[in-house]
Enzyme design. Sequence first.
Site, PDB file in Angstrom:
ATOM      1  N   ASP A 198       0.832  -1.194   0.000  1.00  0.00           N
ATOM      2  CA  ASP A 198       0.000   0.000   0.000  1.00  0.00           C
ATOM      3  C   ASP A 198       0.878   1.260   0.000  1.00  0.00           C
ATOM      4  OD1 ASP A 198      -2.770   1.044   0.352  1.00  0.00           O
ATOM      5  OD2 ASP A 198      -1.961   1.877   2.207  1.00  0.00           O
ATOM      6  N   GLU A 253       1.793  -0.496  -4.916  1.00  0.00           N
ATOM      7  CA  GLU A 253       0.828   0.510  -5.348  1.00  0.00           C
ATOM      8  C   GLU A 253       1.623   1.795  -5.558  1.00  0.00           C
ATOM      9  OE1 GLU A 253      -3.107   2.996  -3.926  1.00  0.00           O
ATOM     10  OE2 GLU A 253      -1.495   2.525  -2.555  1.00  0.00           O
TER      11      GLU A 253
HETATM   12  C1  NOJ Z   1      -4.620   2.764  -1.039  1.00  0.00           C
HETATM   13  C2  NOJ Z   1      -5.728   1.823  -0.708  1.00  0.00           C
HETATM   14  O1  NOJ Z   1      -6.062   1.081  -1.864  1.00  0.00           O
HETATM   15  C3  NOJ Z   1      -6.875   2.673  -0.207  1.00  0.00           C
HETATM   16  O2  NOJ Z   1      -8.052   1.935  -0.075  1.00  0.00           O
HETATM   17  C4  NOJ Z   1      -6.455   3.307   1.082  1.00  0.00           C
HETATM   18  O3  NOJ Z   1      -7.473   4.183   1.526  1.00  0.00           O
HETATM   19  C5  NOJ Z   1      -5.165   4.117   0.922  1.00  0.00           C
HETATM   20  N1  NOJ Z   1      -4.169   3.405   0.165  1.00  0.00           N
HETATM   21  C6  NOJ Z   1      -4.570   4.464   2.273  1.00  0.00           C
HETATM   22  O4  NOJ Z   1      -4.077   3.328   2.904  1.00  0.00           O
END
Ligand code: NOJ
Length: 506
Positions: A198, A253
């Site tokens: 993440d 991500e």
């Molecule tokens: C990306 C995640 O996919 C999302 O759902 C989340 O709110 C943010 N990162 C913060 O962790």
Amino acid sequence: MHVTRSSNSPELWWRDAVVYEVYVRSFADSDGDGEGDLAGIRSKLPYLRDLGVDALWLTPFYRSPLADGGYDVADYRDVDPRFGTLSDLDALVAATHAHGMRLLVDIVPNHTSDQHPWFQEALAGIHRDRYLFRKEPNDWRSNFGGSAWTQLPDGEWYLHLYAPEQPDLNWRNPQVREEFEDILRFWLDRGVDGFRIDVAAGLFKDPEYGNIGTLRPHEDGSPIYGRPEVHGVYRDWRRILDSYDGDRMAIGEVWTESPADFARFLRPDELHQAFTFALQLAPWSAPEFRSVVDKVLAAVRPTGSVPTWVLSSHDVVRHRTRYGSAARAHAALLFMLALPGSAYLYQGEELGLPEVLDLPEAALQDPIFARTGGLSRGRDGCRVPLPWSGSAPPYGFTAPGAEPWLPMPSDWGPLTAEAQTDDPVSTLSFYQRALRLRRALRDGLPESLEWLESPADALFFRRGPLLCALNCGSEPVRLPPHQRVLLGSTGQPGRELPGGAAVWLA
Ligand code: NOJ
């Protein structure tokens, strides 16, 4: 000494895998509390195997107050009681493998929950250097709206790029690094096949904390994302992953605007994959899709990694609703699955679920709704629980009479997995056919593509023996020369492909 395993071997499972994102809270509830859980996922493994995906990615199931749906972790080494126990996780890992699939879990290193023991200590004035405390705030904004800084009663401010319940960790503190290496090992020892990381580009912030001014957060030179120090972390993580057997992997991500910045995450001793969101962001348009594909391929090619494609996730409006019709959603799937690299599906797209646009405000849970003062309704509309069976809510998602954590529409009866199973014209059957065919073809497909000449509103491309045609216009287009139709998004096209349709040809 560790040897980095090359990411270039074409036989590595993740290079062309179809990964299915399970939003744990909304997938299947085994105990009638209205929230999905690990045992619920285990009970649906035959469904996922029959769907034909190679791996599952589970969104966070760790102990959490769920201020951001679990992306606010209070204990990284335990399962939240709402979602089950560590034994449930162990059983799920074993059963997923027994069904011939892999299991990826989400790791959330940028921030913890405010309920994490470290932040509780920080509130008491102990070890604040595990987080990012300052005497003065700057102009950085939270991604969920409002300032990224919250002031404590003693006057100090702490940084949270997301909700105030998600304080950002200080990755310059070696304790933070050690802690996460240990967390990775904890889950790898339990047998998971890898991680979705993440906010992977966000761990380090510019220590000067200069105002961001008119810069965009993800552009080169931004003080917030893509700082160079982050790469050392992923080199260390790669060594850990490589020290385990079984081709474990990590996908980041990574939001960044510059392709060069993006490629740095994919160096051979860093992450195996990084998400590209360009397809998900593009409007329904042939030239836009083509330009996105070209840009992604150009950014990834020099790294030796593979592109990753996403149409829907738990963070965006479902693509059926974005594109305006089920027909276009089917066509987009064929287009995506024909591209080189791996594809990430989001639970429910195989049922053709639309975004739920009319959730009552009182039911909304995404912090974005409150943080933007209601200007944005947030992401709950794509997180509504899955309909499994029956003709009325909760459609087998949870026990009859139990309240699902988000209300489910009253007209989803025809969309349940039960209603769509064995219906040859259902979205579910279409996904099964497409995934089966992709699996049958994939060993013979090169990891590149060749564009063929096409009318302006259409795209034709070839990958070895496979030809894919997509018509984004409203008028039929003449198909390129081919031997036979392998699969169409709307029945069997003849010599022409109707508007809003796609086809695979031999
Ligand atoms: C990306 C995640 O996919 C999302 O759902 C989340 O709110 C943010 N990162 C913060 O962790």
